[in-house]
Design a protein around this motif. Sequence first.
Motif, PDB file in Angstrom:
ATOM      1  N   GLY A   1       0.778  -1.234   0.000  1.00 51.93           N
ATOM      2  CA  GLY A   1       0.000   0.000   0.000  1.00 51.93           C
ATOM      3  C   GLY A   1       0.802   1.271   0.000  1.00 51.93           C
TER       4      GLY A   1
ATOM      5  N   ILE B   1       2.638   4.341  -1.384  1.00 54.08           N
ATOM      6  CA  ILE B   1       2.495   5.066  -2.643  1.00 54.08           C
ATOM      7  C   ILE B   1       3.584   6.120  -2.753  1.00 54.08           C
ATOM      8  CG2 ILE B   1       0.001   4.669  -2.751  1.00 54.08           C
ATOM      9  CD1 ILE B   1      -0.384   7.551  -1.785  1.00 54.08           C
ATOM     10  N   PHE B   2       3.657   6.743  -3.941  1.00 54.60           N
ATOM     11  CA  PHE B   2       4.658   7.764  -4.205  1.00 54.60           C
ATOM     12  C   PHE B   2       3.974   9.041  -4.665  1.00 54.60           C
ATOM     13  CE2 PHE B   2       8.521   5.293  -3.755  1.00 54.60           C
ATOM     14  CZ  PHE B   2       8.017   3.994  -3.815  1.00 54.60           C
ATOM     15  N   ASP B   3       4.569  10.167  -4.319  1.00 44.39           N
ATOM     16  CA  ASP B   3       3.997  11.478  -4.601  1.00 44.39           C
ATOM     17  C   ASP B   3       4.345  11.899  -6.026  1.00 44.39           C
ATOM     18  OD1 ASP B   3       3.158  14.086  -4.687  1.00 44.39           O
ATOM     19  OD2 ASP B   3       4.118  14.698  -2.816  1.00 44.39           O
ATOM     20  N   SER B   4       3.369  11.806  -6.916  1.00 41.80           N
ATOM     21  CA  SER B   4       3.624  12.114  -8.323  1.00 41.80           C
ATOM     22  C   SER B   4       3.958  13.584  -8.546  1.00 41.80           C
ATOM     23  CB  SER B   4       2.412  11.726  -9.172  1.00 41.80           C
ATOM     24  OG  SER B   4       1.262  12.444  -8.756  1.00 41.80           O
TER      25      SER B   4
ATOM     26  N   LYS C   1      10.774   6.555 -11.867  1.00 38.90           N
ATOM     27  CA  LYS C   1       9.705   5.584 -12.091  1.00 38.90           C
ATOM     28  C   LYS C   1      10.189   4.152 -11.879  1.00 38.90           C
ATOM     29  CE  LYS C   1       6.054   8.019 -13.503  1.00 38.90           C
ATOM     30  NZ  LYS C   1       4.715   7.901 -12.885  1.00 38.90           N
TER      31      LYS C   1
ATOM     32  N   GLU D   1      10.776   3.307  -8.012  1.00 39.45           N
ATOM     33  CA  GLU D   1       9.540   2.973  -7.296  1.00 39.45           C
ATOM     34  C   GLU D   1       9.264   1.471  -7.297  1.00 39.45           C
ATOM     35  OE1 GLU D   1       6.143   4.991  -8.696  1.00 39.45           O
ATOM     36  OE2 GLU D   1       6.919   7.005  -8.291  1.00 39.45           O
TER      37      GLU D   1
ATOM     38  N   VAL E   1       8.560   8.656  -1.621  1.00 39.49           N
ATOM     39  CA  VAL E   1       7.659   7.738  -0.928  1.00 39.49           C
ATOM     40  C   VAL E   1       6.757   8.522   0.012  1.00 39.49           C
ATOM     41  CG1 VAL E   1       9.329   7.290   0.925  1.00 39.49           C
ATOM     42  CG2 VAL E   1       7.567   5.583   0.400  1.00 39.49           C
TER      43      VAL E   1
END
Length: 641
Positions: free
Chosen positions: A35, A37-40, A51, A54, A394
Motif C-alpha cells: 500500500g 504510494i509515491f507522490d507524483s 519511475k 519505485e 515515498v
Amino acid sequence: MKLLLKPKQNIFIWIFLLSNTLTQTYGQLNIGDPGVIFDSSKYDSRYPQMKEWEKAGVRGGIPFLKDIRIVKTLTNGADSDAINKAINDASKQSGLVAVLLKNGTYNINKRVSMKSNVSLIGESRTGVKCIIRMNNSSAFSFYKVSKSGIYTLTIEGSWGKPKYDWNYSLGANDELRGNDNISVKFNDSQDCWLDKVNIINSAKDPVRVPANHITLRDLKVDGAHKKAGGAQGYFFIQGAYNLITGCEVTHLRHISLQGSKVEYNVVYDNNFRQEVSFHSGDNGNNLIENNRITLPFDMPNSKADTPNAVYNNSREPNYYAIMGPWSTQHQNSKKPNFIYKNRCLEENHNNMTPWSDPNLLYKGPRQVKPSNPATNFPPLQANQSPKGGTLYPVVLEGNNTCDNLRNVIASQDVYLQSGTRFNSGELRVESRKRVSYLQFTVPAVTENVTSTKLKLTVSTDGGNGLIEIFKGNSDNWTEGNLSNSNKPSEGAKIGSLNTTYRAGQSYQWELSGITPGETVSLIIKQTGGNDVSFSSKEGIDSPELVFELECEDKQIAKGFKNNLDVKSIPVVKVYPNPAKDFITISDVIPGESIIIYDILGKVLIKQVSKNKKGYLDVSLLKPGLYVISVANKSNEQFIKE
C-alpha cells in the motif's frame, strides 16, 4: 505512547510493545509495506529513473503478518532437518503460510531451503537464535522461489566474534580458511525478503543477493570472519530492483553493488558504519539516498602491516564513505549512479563529510582508481537537483513530525577508565572508575514530542545501582580523541534510573532539557552498585534517543516501535500459547477490559473480566498472530493455530 487520531472525534490508541517480541506499528505504513504510494507531484522529468526506483523491492510489499497463516510451530532445540520438514509441509498448503520458531536456540547444521509462499517467523528478534554450524553453502537459501521471507529472529555464526573488525589486506583477514558459508543467499529468486533480522558473526558473506525485487528491511548486520580477497565479507547486491532500507551494517569488508545485472537498486534510509561501494561493473542507475554513512576512526585509510598501526596514506586500502572501483582490474559503472541527501562522516579521514550537501545531487563513479577518490562522485549544479527534494518520493501517511522524526543513534560513544579511552563494542560505567560519553544530533523539528528518552541495552555484563545522566558542557570531542583534557564537564543532571540491569535487556532514562537541533553530549555515571556494560554503536544495539509523540489527523508515529519501556508495567501471561479454542489470561482484576486486536490494531474481541483469570473463547479467530491488551498492564501476543 499515546497517539491522537482525529477525523471527527478524538480517539486514543496505544501502540503496543510486546517487550522484545514481534511487533508492528499499527496504522502507519513503513517503506516496503503493502500500500505504500509515491507522490507524483515530486516527479522530475529530467530523472526518468524515478519511475524505475519505485519498483524496487518486493512487488506489492512485504506481507503484513495478519495476511500470513502460521501452520507449523517449532520449539527450542530444533535443527535444520526439522525446519526443512516444517517448511516442506507448510508449502503443501494454500496461500501465504509460515513456520513459527518459538524463543530458543536452533541448530543450523545444514542448508535451510526456503519455499515459495512460506516464511519463517521468529517469536522475537533476540529470543530466537539460529546458530550456524556448517562450513559451506548457504545457511538460509532462497533458490528460485517467490513470496518467501524471514521475520524477527537472529542468525549467528558459531565461531564467535571475528578477530579483526576490518580488512587490513592481511592474509590473516581470512580467519576461517576452508569455511565459505554464506548466512543468507537469494539466488535467482524474486519478491522475497528479510525483515527485522539480526545477522551476526558470519563466516563469509552475511547476505548475498544475485536476485531481483528483494527487500532487506530493518536488518542489524555485524561482523564477518573472512574479509580477505576473492569477494569475502560482503553485504552483496548482485541483482536489480532491490530495496535496502532501515538497516544497520558494520564490520564487513564492503557493502557492494557489483556486476552487470546491478541496476535500479534503492539504498534508502539506512545507518551504515561501513562504506558503500560500486565495486566493479555495475550497470548504473542505482540510488543511494537519505542514509547515514559513517566510517569509524579505526577503519583503514591506508594499508597497515598490523591493525591500528600508523597509516601510510600513499598505500591501500583506503576507505571512503562512497566508493567506485579502486583497482585497475575492476570495471567502471556502465552508467552513473545517483547519490543524494546522505550524511557521510569519515572519522578515518579527519572527520571529513563528503557528498553531504543536502542541496546537491552527486553522480558517479567518474573513473576507475581515481587519484582522489573523494572527487569520484562530483556534484551537479544546484539547479539540477530534483525539483521535489527527493528522487524517491515515498508517501507514508502524511508529512509532519510524526512521519519524519525517528530515533537518533549516537554519533559518538566511548568510555574513560582512569583517564584511558576505550572505544569498542561496549560502554562501561562503574562508580568512581568508568564513565561513558555519548553524543547525539537532535532533530530540529520536534513539536509533537511528549518525551525524550535515552535507550541503552546491556551487553555482556549486568549489574545494579543508580545510573545518572548529565548534560555535557561541550561537544568538542570525538570517540577517537576523548581524554581527560578535552572531555565535557558535567552540567545539569537530566535523567536517572536505579534498578537491576540484566544482560540483553534494554533500559530507558527519561531526559529533560534536550533542545531541538542541538548537538548534545551526555555523560553516564554510576553511583554505587555493581558495574554495568552497555552495547555501543559498534556493538549489536546502538544507544538511541527515543522520541515519544502525540500526533493528530491519522499521523501514526513512525520508527518508535520496540522502544516503549514497559519494565515497570505489570505483565500478563497468556496460555496456552499457541492456542486452539480458548485462552486464559493470568492476574486480571475483575472489571478490567480485555481486548484482542489483529496485527493492524483492529478490535476483534472485547469483554470485561469477572475474576482474576480472564477466560476467552478464540475458536472463531483465524490462524495467525494476535495482540491481547489488558487495562494498565503490558500487552502480550499469542498465536492462534
